[in-house]
Design an enzyme around this catalytic site. Sequence first.
Site, PDB file in Angstrom:
ATOM      1  CE  LYS A 118     -24.697  16.402  -4.842  1.00  0.00           C
ATOM      2  NZ  LYS A 118     -25.426  15.241  -4.558  1.00  0.00           N
ATOM      3  CD  GLU A 150     -21.746  18.847   5.328  1.00  0.00           C
ATOM      4  OE1 GLU A 150     -22.794  18.657   4.753  1.00  0.00           O
ATOM      5  OE2 GLU A 150     -20.826  17.610   5.419  1.00  0.00           O
ATOM      6  CG  HIS A 206     -17.019  10.148  -5.017  1.00  0.00           C
ATOM      7  ND1 HIS A 206     -17.090  10.037  -3.567  1.00  0.00           N
ATOM      8  CD2 HIS A 206     -15.859  10.804  -5.215  1.00  0.00           C
ATOM      9  CE1 HIS A 206     -16.188  10.870  -2.985  1.00  0.00           C
ATOM     10  NE2 HIS A 206     -15.356  11.347  -3.739  1.00  0.00           N
ATOM     11  NE  ARG A 210     -29.866   6.080  -9.858  1.00  0.00           N
ATOM     12  CZ  ARG A 210     -28.988   6.742  -9.053  1.00  0.00           C
ATOM     13  NH1 ARG A 210     -29.433   7.902  -8.824  1.00  0.00           N
ATOM     14  NH2 ARG A 210     -27.898   6.234  -8.605  1.00  0.00           N
TER      15      ARG A 210
HETATM   16  C1  MV4 Z   1     -18.380  13.880   3.635  1.00  0.00           C
HETATM   17  C2  MV4 Z   1     -17.459  13.134   4.115  1.00  0.00           C
HETATM   18  C3  MV4 Z   1     -16.921  13.258   5.383  1.00  0.00           C
HETATM   19  N1  MV4 Z   1     -17.426  14.335   6.264  1.00  0.00           N
HETATM   20  N2  MV4 Z   1     -18.833  14.853   4.438  1.00  0.00           N
HETATM   21  C4  MV4 Z   1     -18.446  12.399  -0.868  1.00  0.00           C
HETATM   22  C5  MV4 Z   1     -19.387  12.324  -1.803  1.00  0.00           C
HETATM   23  C6  MV4 Z   1     -20.605  13.203  -1.431  1.00  0.00           C
HETATM   24  N3  MV4 Z   1     -21.924  12.703  -1.517  1.00  0.00           N
HETATM   25  C7  MV4 Z   1     -20.402  13.328   0.263  1.00  0.00           C
HETATM   26  N4  MV4 Z   1     -19.019  12.811   0.450  1.00  0.00           N
HETATM   27  C8  MV4 Z   1     -18.446  12.894   1.725  1.00  0.00           C
HETATM   28  N5  MV4 Z   1     -18.900  13.682   2.595  1.00  0.00           N
HETATM   29  C9  MV4 Z   1     -18.367  15.303   5.592  1.00  0.00           C
HETATM   30  N6  MV4 Z   1     -18.958  16.176   6.401  1.00  0.00           N
HETATM   31  C10 MV4 Z   1     -16.833  12.246   3.357  1.00  0.00           C
HETATM   32  C11 MV4 Z   1     -17.597  12.011   2.128  1.00  0.00           C
HETATM   33  C12 MV4 Z   1     -16.938  10.745   1.303  1.00  0.00           C
HETATM   34  C13 MV4 Z   1     -18.005   9.879   0.905  1.00  0.00           C
HETATM   35  C14 MV4 Z   1     -19.272   9.814   1.163  1.00  0.00           C
HETATM   36  C15 MV4 Z   1     -19.615   8.493   0.934  1.00  0.00           C
HETATM   37  C16 MV4 Z   1     -19.344   7.804   0.007  1.00  0.00           C
HETATM   38  C17 MV4 Z   1     -18.313   7.986  -0.500  1.00  0.00           C
HETATM   39  C18 MV4 Z   1     -17.262   8.955   0.001  1.00  0.00           C
HETATM   40  C19 MV4 Z   1     -16.005   8.806  -0.276  1.00  0.00           C
HETATM   41  C20 MV4 Z   1     -15.226   9.883   0.095  1.00  0.00           C
HETATM   42  C21 MV4 Z   1     -15.691  10.869   0.989  1.00  0.00           C
END
Ligand code: MV4
Length: 494
Positions: free
Chosen positions: A112, A196, A231, A288
Amino acid sequence: MLIANRGEIALRVIRACREMGLATVAVYSDADRGALHVPHADEAYRLGPAPAAESYLRGDLILEIARRSGTDAIHPGYGFLSENADFAEACAVAGVTFIGPPASAMRVLGSKTKARQAADAAGMPRVPGSVTGLADAEEAVRVAAGIGYPVMLKAAAGGGGKGMRAVFGAAELPAAFAAASSEAERSFGSGEVYLEKLIERPRHIEIQLMADEHGGCVYLGERECSVQRRHQKVIEEAPSAVVGEELRRRMGAAAARLALSAGYVNAGTVEFLVDAAENFYFLEMNTRLQVEHPVTELVTGLDLVHMQLRVAMGEPLAIAQEDIVLRGHAIECRIYAEDPENNFFPSPGLITRLVQPGGPGIREDCAVYEGWRVPLDYDPMLSKLVAFAPTREMAIDRMLRALDEYVIGGIKTNIGLFRRILMDEDFRSARIDTGYLERLLAEGTALPQKAVLEDVVALAAALFSASTKSEAVVAEVAVESRWAVAGRREGLRL
Ligand code: MV4
């Protein structure tokens, strides 16, 4: 080719190998002795007991079988060792081709923090915020003031949504920072937290890449993966209803630039958050082949596993970016052995009945059969049901038709959930974001709206007056959500 995996992906890769005239070696644990991928391979070797840690994660045993069987290459599938750079390196040391990126590229883009740094260096748009961990709550307040609320606190060592906290005002930031940091310390061994701008109601859209060993790299369109629960992706589709040619080109070019900057080779996926104003922000890269690759194959007409194998043989990509044309619409439902009425807990057991969908525009990547006992030791995905049609609406209706054909007896499945989603007006209008499914599921148990409450009160009064005149009238006043009513109309049991 040794397929270091199980289930539907092992069968999928074996099929691609057979089409290319490659001999295949399957590996299996004791729980998979009767698994469908085993008889489809030319040879099969026992790995060990059921637990993944004693079988599919044992890179040493897999390489030992590779040596014994004279294997030239290993396909890791997804999950298990597919993003394990040490295993990729051990394959190279053993002189066995790993179907995937070089370990060096995996180490950068699969981490990450290193991937974020590589993304910044490649000019990839990132969510505004702090790049490194925040020293203390005071710095958090300063950074947040700079980017504006709401903000999202994230654990630097976290992932998959763990250790994230949305903060809507300065007053609550210090407490949220302390809580996020201590949770991160407990969960990931590092309390480092960064911050963020909160992207409200983002979509999760990912770009499929294929890079060869000669500096060639193409993007194969995008996948809309916003329909997720905790997720975990539930429904994926290609193309995304909100991505036009221009946004696709911008995201694809940025993804390819990032991959090439790290010497990436083979299949990879770059994940983005996309906001309502079509700004896209780098999330992470998956080094992958992904579960949901079939929807990309259907709209591009390409076979991604064939392409992986040819790239690994040193062939240059046979197509250029301008050759890639998207046609039609594909939707994938991940069919799981889980019980939606019991918090989606896994529901393993014996499959006593199996009638699989088919007909025009239906693809099912599946490795279960009538008489197969779904083991508890692994992810309980049974199959991926994919519908392809000229338009999104036709693909949705085709998927509904296919789901109605699906009969899986002896275990509980999430098939009913897909009908709810595919019949939902918001989904059908593509009004989806990463919070969509949690909101839909919350509806099923939400307190009824005011109008319904009035009906309930009237009904209760009528029942009461009736009960004072005759034997006690026992009636359960079930406040039925519109789903139950609609479901009954459709003959469903929700
Ligand atoms: C975020 C976001 C909103 N704003 N970052 C969740 C898992 C991680 N990979 C990043 N994620 C998120 N980051 C900011 N600045 C909302 C999420 C998020 C999300 C992102 C992708 C797929 C599903 C999600 C479910 C909840 C929140």
